[in-house]
Design a protein around this motif. Sequence first.
Motif, PDB file in Angstrom:
ATOM      1  N   GLU A 164       0.812  -1.213   0.000  1.00 45.70           N
ATOM      2  CA  GLU A 164       0.000   0.000   0.000  1.00 45.70           C
ATOM      3  C   GLU A 164       0.850   1.270   0.000  1.00 45.70           C
ATOM      4  O   GLU A 164       0.314   2.378  -0.047  1.00 45.70           O
ATOM      5  N   GLY A 165       2.160   1.106   0.053  1.00 44.48           N
ATOM      6  CA  GLY A 165       3.058   2.256   0.040  1.00 44.48           C
ATOM      7  C   GLY A 165       3.074   3.035   1.337  1.00 44.48           C
ATOM      8  O   GLY A 165       3.534   4.182   1.375  1.00 44.48           O
ATOM      9  N   LYS A 166       2.616   2.432   2.405  1.00 41.43           N
ATOM     10  CA  LYS A 166       2.537   3.111   3.709  1.00 41.43           C
ATOM     11  C   LYS A 166       3.794   2.813   4.526  1.00 41.43           C
ATOM     12  O   LYS A 166       3.764   2.136   5.557  1.00 41.43           O
ATOM     13  N   LYS A 167       4.912   3.360   4.060  1.00 42.52           N
ATOM     14  CA  LYS A 167       6.189   3.048   4.678  1.00 42.52           C
ATOM     15  C   LYS A 167       6.342   3.666   6.067  1.00 42.52           C
ATOM     16  O   LYS A 167       6.944   3.063   6.962  1.00 42.52           O
ATOM     17  N   GLU A 168       5.816   4.865   6.262  1.00 38.45           N
ATOM     18  CA  GLU A 168       5.906   5.495   7.585  1.00 38.45           C
ATOM     19  C   GLU A 168       5.102   4.710   8.615  1.00 38.45           C
ATOM     20  O   GLU A 168       5.555   4.504   9.751  1.00 38.45           O
ATOM     21  N   GLU A 169       3.914   4.271   8.220  1.00 34.97           N
ATOM     22  CA  GLU A 169       3.092   3.474   9.119  1.00 34.97           C
ATOM     23  C   GLU A 169       3.761   2.140   9.414  1.00 34.97           C
ATOM     24  O   GLU A 169       3.735   1.641  10.550  1.00 34.97           O
ATOM     25  N   ARG A 170       4.374   1.562   8.410  1.00 34.81           N
ATOM     26  CA  ARG A 170       5.104   0.307   8.580  1.00 34.81           C
ATOM     27  C   ARG A 170       6.260   0.478   9.559  1.00 34.81           C
ATOM     28  O   ARG A 170       6.466  -0.346  10.461  1.00 34.81           O
ATOM     29  N   SER A 171       7.008   1.567   9.405  1.00 31.85           N
ATOM     30  CA  SER A 171       8.142   1.826  10.278  1.00 31.85           C
ATOM     31  C   SER A 171       7.704   2.068  11.712  1.00 31.85           C
ATOM     32  O   SER A 171       8.329   1.581  12.665  1.00 31.85           O
TER      33      SER A 171
END
Length: 212
Positions: A192-199
């Motif tokens: 989903e391209g949610k890298k900040e949320e993933r981090s």
Amino acid sequence: MYGYPVVLNIAGMPAVVVGGGQVAERKTEKLLEAGAKVTVVSPTLNARLSLLVEQGKISWRAKRFETKDIADAGLVIAATDDPSVNLAVYEARKPHQLLNIADRPDLSHFTVPATFRRGRLMISVSTGGASPELAKRIRGQLAEQYDEAYADYVEFLARCREEILRRVPDRPRRQQLLADLLDPIFLQLTREGKKEERSKLFQDKLKSACLG
């Protein structure tokens, strides 16, 4: 007998491909991807191999095969359409050399599996030379399952692992945190391209493990 599966580090290794056609081209491309120093031996080359010579990516000996052509090679591939030439390569091999004969898996030290990459992730399928077409079919099926998102996902896992090893000294907690990273939510957030949320999700788990 079943083969022994390995991933060879051949970066900088002298490798010789005997043949100048399509099969030789495929073998050469794979060797270049792995960082080998490739020399092709053949009276003629197809267009792609000729371009690689022009670009300085491979060396070319424009001649028929002779025993001396593989004297300094660590890895040798015979990929001509002439069985007698391929057999001559087999007979010229030295004990320390790894040999693959494209049309004779029974005379080869190794076979080349059907492979695809997603960044650091590499998935290979082999039938031990029994049915290359089946290996390619299974590779295609796996390539659909392990899509391009896995390249970024595996890089994320690598960074997380380094941080976990550095900051979590307790082995059971460390192992649990490494297992938690395989929660499908991390792959979903990657897609989903949610890298900040993933981090942030990882950092929350890491903080919890550190506080214990």
